[in-house]
Write an enzyme that holds these catalytic residues in place. Sequence first.
Site: not given
Length: 290
Positions: A109-110
């Site tokens: 979830k960057r």
Amino acid sequence: MPEQVPASADVQGRESFGSRLGAAMSSRGPLCVGIDPHPALLKSWGLADDVAGLRRFSLTVVEAVASLAAAVKPQVALFERHGSAGMAVLEEVLAESRDHSVLTIADAKRGDIGSTMAAYADAWLRDGSPLAADSVTLSPYLGFESLRPALDLAAETGRGVFVLALTSNPEGASVQHVGGADSVARRITSAAARENERYQSGLGSVGLVVGATVGSALADLDLDLAAVRGPILAPGLGAQGATPADLRATFGDAYPLVLGTSSRDILAAGPEPRGLWEAAQRTLAGLRQG
């Protein structure tokens, strides 16, 4: 828009992630198994909450389900909590998954801007990176276009991304539903659809994360997920309450794009590989129905 390229190849002639995932979903079925080494699960397996337990747990899951799943999804945070040694285990999990010919989705979830986003892309999507996965989850809430370094590098290396669009946690609606007919979620799905135009046919390599338990939200926000033409990662099967029948009802015409994701419901069947395999097989059978 980026220059269009053939459906099965990126600009360097490699087979695209969407093409590879589509083939895996067709041949094996639409199941993604999460690798979530929560402390409670480690304990239930009789393992210590340390790097040795983490390694035993994660590699056992890969070995048990690789022949059934289209993809496995290690939850990066649960490796990070063990420090550098935990990240070394994640590198091993990604390598072992490649050896078992199962696709990987690094659930990281960057999301950031500029050189920082480029660095995240480099870590998860660059050839030769020890953390390189087949795909990575991304957060678009600094603006979808802030993800450009990852979108372009994924296309160059034949990898993919899954962009958070509509999550099932109660807090998500306070951001994702804002705007009504022109909601944030709708803007994200529209941007993903435009991005997938670089893949002229077949499954695009820009997917979305849409919770399996979002219920009527897709209809309420008038989201056309089939038009995105990318894979839909749908976490929430099993322990979070969603059934395969729920997925078919929720996603409708877009169901053929859905990669149903189960973590705790399958992982709780360990520690024996046979138990994990049987739990994955049951979930997969449900997803194949209808």
